[in-house]
Design an enzyme around this catalytic site. Sequence first.
Site, mmCIF file in Angstrom:
data_model
loop_
_atom_site.group_PDB
_atom_site.id
_atom_site.type_symbol
_atom_site.label_atom_id
_atom_site.label_comp_id
_atom_site.label_asym_id
_atom_site.label_seq_id
_atom_site.Cartn_x
_atom_site.Cartn_y
_atom_site.Cartn_z
ATOM 1 N N ARG A 160 0.821 -1.107 0.203
ATOM 2 C CA ARG A 160 0.027 -0.051 0.116
ATOM 3 C C ARG A 160 0.854 1.257 0.009
ATOM 4 O O ARG A 160 1.944 1.387 0.560
ATOM 5 C CB ARG A 160 -0.882 -0.002 1.381
ATOM 6 N N ARG A 171 0.945 8.151 10.595
ATOM 7 C CA ARG A 171 -0.408 7.393 11.050
ATOM 8 C C ARG A 171 -0.340 7.117 12.381
ATOM 9 O O ARG A 171 -1.458 7.171 13.309
ATOM 10 C CB ARG A 171 -0.633 6.196 10.138
HETATM 11 P P1 AP5 Z 1 -4.018 -5.735 8.736
HETATM 12 O O1 AP5 Z 1 -5.279 -6.647 9.070
HETATM 13 O O2 AP5 Z 1 -4.094 -5.361 7.299
HETATM 14 O O3 AP5 Z 1 -4.002 -4.678 9.817
HETATM 15 P P2 AP5 Z 1 -5.183 -3.348 9.819
HETATM 16 O O4 AP5 Z 1 -5.351 -3.258 11.490
HETATM 17 O O5 AP5 Z 1 -6.330 -3.544 9.188
HETATM 18 O O6 AP5 Z 1 -4.119 -2.204 9.408
HETATM 19 P P3 AP5 Z 1 -4.559 -1.012 8.562
HETATM 20 O O7 AP5 Z 1 -3.135 -0.422 8.188
HETATM 21 O O8 AP5 Z 1 -5.360 -1.342 7.268
HETATM 22 O O9 AP5 Z 1 -5.223 -0.112 9.217
HETATM 23 P P4 AP5 Z 1 -5.563 1.507 9.282
HETATM 24 O O10 AP5 Z 1 -6.348 1.547 10.283
HETATM 25 O O11 AP5 Z 1 -4.291 2.222 9.586
HETATM 26 O O12 AP5 Z 1 -6.020 1.518 7.683
HETATM 27 P P5 AP5 Z 1 -7.203 1.706 7.116
HETATM 28 O O13 AP5 Z 1 -7.392 1.095 5.745
HETATM 29 O O14 AP5 Z 1 -8.385 1.620 7.967
HETATM 30 O O15 AP5 Z 1 -2.868 -6.523 9.062
HETATM 31 C C1 AP5 Z 1 -1.568 -5.977 8.836
HETATM 32 C C2 AP5 Z 1 -0.479 -6.910 8.461
HETATM 33 O O16 AP5 Z 1 -0.247 -7.719 9.650
HETATM 34 C C3 AP5 Z 1 -1.044 -7.924 7.326
HETATM 35 O O17 AP5 Z 1 -0.037 -8.128 6.419
HETATM 36 C C4 AP5 Z 1 -1.759 -9.399 7.897
HETATM 37 O O18 AP5 Z 1 -1.259 -10.368 7.259
HETATM 38 C C5 AP5 Z 1 -0.643 -9.356 9.149
HETATM 39 N N1 AP5 Z 1 -1.106 -9.447 10.612
HETATM 40 C C6 AP5 Z 1 -2.629 -9.287 11.090
HETATM 41 N N2 AP5 Z 1 -2.680 -9.945 12.206
HETATM 42 C C7 AP5 Z 1 -1.690 -10.644 12.461
HETATM 43 C C8 AP5 Z 1 -1.375 -11.572 13.436
HETATM 44 N N3 AP5 Z 1 -2.100 -11.669 14.648
HETATM 45 N N4 AP5 Z 1 -0.124 -12.129 13.612
HETATM 46 C C9 AP5 Z 1 0.883 -11.782 12.632
HETATM 47 N N5 AP5 Z 1 0.801 -10.908 11.484
HETATM 48 C C10 AP5 Z 1 -0.766 -10.375 11.365
HETATM 49 O O19 AP5 Z 1 -7.374 3.339 6.851
HETATM 50 C C11 AP5 Z 1 -6.284 3.905 5.746
HETATM 51 C C12 AP5 Z 1 -6.534 5.429 5.625
HETATM 52 O O20 AP5 Z 1 -7.861 5.733 5.303
HETATM 53 C C13 AP5 Z 1 -6.059 6.044 7.249
HETATM 54 O O21 AP5 Z 1 -4.935 6.348 7.412
HETATM 55 C C14 AP5 Z 1 -7.177 7.370 6.927
HETATM 56 O O22 AP5 Z 1 -6.451 8.243 6.032
HETATM 57 C C15 AP5 Z 1 -8.310 6.847 6.208
HETATM 58 N N6 AP5 Z 1 -9.412 6.489 6.987
HETATM 59 C C16 AP5 Z 1 -9.840 5.383 7.077
HETATM 60 N N7 AP5 Z 1 -10.877 5.338 8.205
HETATM 61 C C17 AP5 Z 1 -10.985 6.719 8.757
HETATM 62 C C18 AP5 Z 1 -11.731 7.232 9.563
HETATM 63 N N8 AP5 Z 1 -12.598 6.696 10.259
HETATM 64 N N9 AP5 Z 1 -11.761 8.648 9.565
HETATM 65 C C19 AP5 Z 1 -10.890 9.517 8.758
HETATM 66 N N10 AP5 Z 1 -9.861 8.936 7.914
HETATM 67 C C20 AP5 Z 1 -10.067 7.356 7.757
#
Ligand code: AP5
Length: 216
Positions: A160, A171
């Site tokens: 990403r 972040r």
């Molecule tokens: P993964 O499951 O992808 O982790 P995640 O917590 O979902 O991480 P994100 O980076 O997607 O969270 P985020 O909240 O920053 O992003 P979002 O898309 O919501 O796991 C990560 C990795 O670890 C993977 O490779 C997985 O395989 C591995 N893994 C998982 N669990 C594991 C385990 N137990 N052991 C080992 N490995 C493991 O948001 C992106 C952007 O969108 C934000 O920065 C913001 O700009 C915007 N945005 C989204 N929501 C809002 C909101 N509500 N308000 C304002 N802006 C927003």
Amino acid sequence: MRIILMGPPGVGKGTEAVLLAEHYHIPHISTGNIFRELYKDNTDVGKIAMGYIDRGELVPNHITNEIVRHRLMEDDAKDGFLFDGYPRNIEQAKAFDHLLKEMGWKLNAVINIAAPDEVIIERIAGRRVCETCGAVYHIHNKKPKREGICDLDGGKLVQRADDMEETVQRRLRIYCDQTAPVIGYYKSKGSIVEIDGTKSIQYTDSTIKKVLGEMN
Ligand code: AP5
């Protein structure tokens, strides 16, 4: 079941959300995924949102809350949902409370998955996503059957853009400043469940299901 999944970027919310949504037959609503889809579909709101996402900043509340309102009105959300990545600041949490009240709905649980920064940084550095369907893999912890290729649709696995080190640091800072206080907000309502996010994907999944089973 009406659930919110919270936690810092990269802790594993999206990975656990897919498993839980399938188990409870509820839609997985990720605001990050919605913004990425809107961008892929070349919409104006998608382009605006991606500007913030690429800088590692939060998309403004008025845009995010409106998108959530629309998504919640869809038919598949009437019997339950799992939010992943929303609410992300106190203003969003209050707007969500208001929306739930309007709908006459109550949350079953707010789950907070926690892990130290070094775990998060390793997970984000190894994350690969399918550029077609968005499925999430990890180069060590969740490998695809064929390297670089999505198991589900054969799409190419890529990093990403917001997973670059400098953006990840921003972040994490924004998470501490704006999102961590939301945990306190739900704690004061007595509805938060703390989960140790340092364990394996399957262990975390079964722990969350066990806790939810005991609560409901
Ligand atoms: P993964 O499951 O992808 O982790 P995640 O917590 O979902 O991480 P994100 O980076 O997607 O969270 P985020 O909240 O920053 O992003 P979002 O898309 O919501 O796991 C990560 C990795 O670890 C993977 O490779 C997985 O395989 C591995 N893994 C998982 N669990 C594991 C385990 N137990 N052991 C080992 N490995 C493991 O948001 C992106 C952007 O969108 C934000 O920065 C913001 O700009 C915007 N945005 C989204 N929501 C809002 C909101 N509500 N308000 C304002 N802006 C927003």
